[in-house]
Design an enzyme around this catalytic site. Sequence first.
Site, PDB file in Angstrom:
ATOM      1  N   HIS A  13       9.906  -3.857   7.226  1.00 23.79           N
ATOM      2  CA  HIS A  13       9.183  -4.798   8.092  1.00 23.79           C
ATOM      3  C   HIS A  13       8.298  -5.717   7.265  1.00 23.79           C
ATOM      4  O   HIS A  13       8.156  -5.545   6.051  1.00 23.79           O
ATOM      5  CB  HIS A  13       8.385  -4.057   9.161  1.00 23.79           C
ATOM      6  N   HIS A  31       5.042  -6.418   7.047  1.00 22.87           N
ATOM      7  CA  HIS A  31       3.682  -6.170   6.565  1.00 22.87           C
ATOM      8  C   HIS A  31       3.656  -6.198   5.040  1.00 22.87           C
ATOM      9  O   HIS A  31       4.557  -5.680   4.378  1.00 22.87           O
ATOM     10  CB  HIS A  31       3.152  -4.844   7.105  1.00 22.87           C
ATOM     11  N   ASP A  58       2.097  -4.680   2.696  1.00 26.66           N
ATOM     12  CA  ASP A  58       2.158  -3.467   1.872  1.00 26.66           C
ATOM     13  C   ASP A  58       3.578  -2.924   1.769  1.00 26.66           C
ATOM     14  O   ASP A  58       3.833  -1.970   1.036  1.00 26.66           O
ATOM     15  CB  ASP A  58       1.193  -2.397   2.393  1.00 26.66           C
ATOM     16  N   HIS A  59       4.518  -3.538   2.497  1.00 24.77           N
ATOM     17  CA  HIS A  59       5.931  -3.162   2.393  1.00 24.77           C
ATOM     18  C   HIS A  59       6.793  -4.297   1.836  1.00 24.77           C
ATOM     19  O   HIS A  59       7.938  -4.065   1.455  1.00 24.77           O
ATOM     20  CB  HIS A  59       6.475  -2.746   3.762  1.00 24.77           C
ATOM     21  N   HIS A  97       6.166  -1.116  16.158  1.00 19.74           N
ATOM     22  CA  HIS A  97       5.158  -1.374  15.124  1.00 19.74           C
ATOM     23  C   HIS A  97       5.135  -2.870  14.812  1.00 19.74           C
ATOM     24  O   HIS A  97       4.069  -3.484  14.737  1.00 19.74           O
ATOM     25  CB  HIS A  97       5.479  -0.564  13.877  1.00 19.74           C
ATOM     26  N   ASP A 121       7.059   2.194   8.667  1.00 14.06           N
ATOM     27  CA  ASP A 121       5.890   2.610   9.443  1.00 14.06           C
ATOM     28  C   ASP A 121       6.254   3.094  10.829  1.00 14.06           C
ATOM     29  O   ASP A 121       5.372   3.217  11.694  1.00 14.06           O
ATOM     30  CB  ASP A 121       4.896   1.447   9.562  1.00 14.06           C
ATOM     31  N   HIS A 177       4.505   5.869   3.934  1.00 16.24           N
ATOM     32  CA  HIS A 177       3.141   6.202   3.521  1.00 16.24           C
ATOM     33  C   HIS A 177       3.004   7.696   3.247  1.00 16.24           C
ATOM     34  O   HIS A 177       3.688   8.519   3.863  1.00 16.24           O
ATOM     35  CB  HIS A 177       2.123   5.816   4.605  1.00 16.24           C
TER      36      HIS A 177
END
Length: 376
Positions: free
Chosen positions: A100, A102, A104-105, A157, A181, A219
């Site tokens: 996805h 975001h 941090d990904h 999400h 996530d 995570h």
Amino acid sequence: MGSCMFKAGYTLYADTCIGRCIHNRIIANFQKQFGENAMHSKLTPFVFQELLILPIPVLVNNYAYLVADLSDHIFILVDVGDATIIKRMQVQPEAVLTTHKHWDHSGGNRLMRSTFPGLKVYGGVLDHVPDSTHNVNDGQELRFGKLKFTAMWTPGHTKGHTVWRLDGSDFGCADSVFTGDLLMLGGCGAAFEGPVRQLAASLDMMKALPEETMVWPGHELALENLELAVFIEPENISALLKLVWAFNRREAKVCTCPSTIGEEKSYNPFLRTQDPQMLAALGIAERVRCPNHPMTSDQINELSFDMIIAYSAKMSQLKRAMRHAQQERNRDQRAAQPTAANNAEPQLPQAESPRAAALSITYKAGNQKVTETIVA
């Protein structure tokens, strides 16, 4: 007002270049505090015949993944939130699969593309993954030699969140899902861009997979999630045993992935929102069963999610109260010892993340054992 402010802040972070700037600042601060090659967990390779799955710790608690067919030297990456460690690896990746948008990904996609010209970056068609080169639809299959991935659209999400399912049959092992996530060990991501019923439906897709399917989350949150699971259901032996196991792993800074779908169904509260034992633990069993006000499956899921989140807030409140009480006891003990040293607050040493180390993989190719260096 709070909801409107959150939505505005979330949009700026998730859908604009402001988010990239924030993400880059987070990376810079992390590297300044711990060092450029620091990681939150030790590198722990998993080898299934000639299939390698290597969780790569990035940022504070994220995982990227290196998936490799060692016999044909085909390397695929999943969710590159930060490319710093990955650039040190002695591999030439063919593609990056992103769950996805975001940062941090996906925040490392740009650096990966500049480091490896021609690199393909795949992301869900509805998610506008930063720096992607190829959009994929639900059910679309990607083949890289013997590595066969299927895109599973799992909204909730984010609108276009995509789980990547890896076929393990050519390697004599169970399938794997790289869940980003959506599904964590013992938990799940928040419903940022969809209603709870949509997130619950995506989780139901995971529940329908074979129980031996390996779960590789985005995570390292096993301890926090399992503490909540045990807080809600203190008599759930599966959750208790998994919490003890996870605690020992994290004490040694070893990753807690993978879990399996079968395991998750035994202790993950968000996969058990229709389970009578979970409903009883949440204190809503009678309400759900009330014949005068029958509830739909979606309504039960929404109520269960609300109660789980309420229990999470209650647990956090209790932990804060316990920490405060301990601090008070420590102050009282210092006050009772009239020495000059006790006038100063004790400074606890800050735990450092483990440093990236060299990593070699040994696997069996035919009748021979082969050792290859993955990280120099």
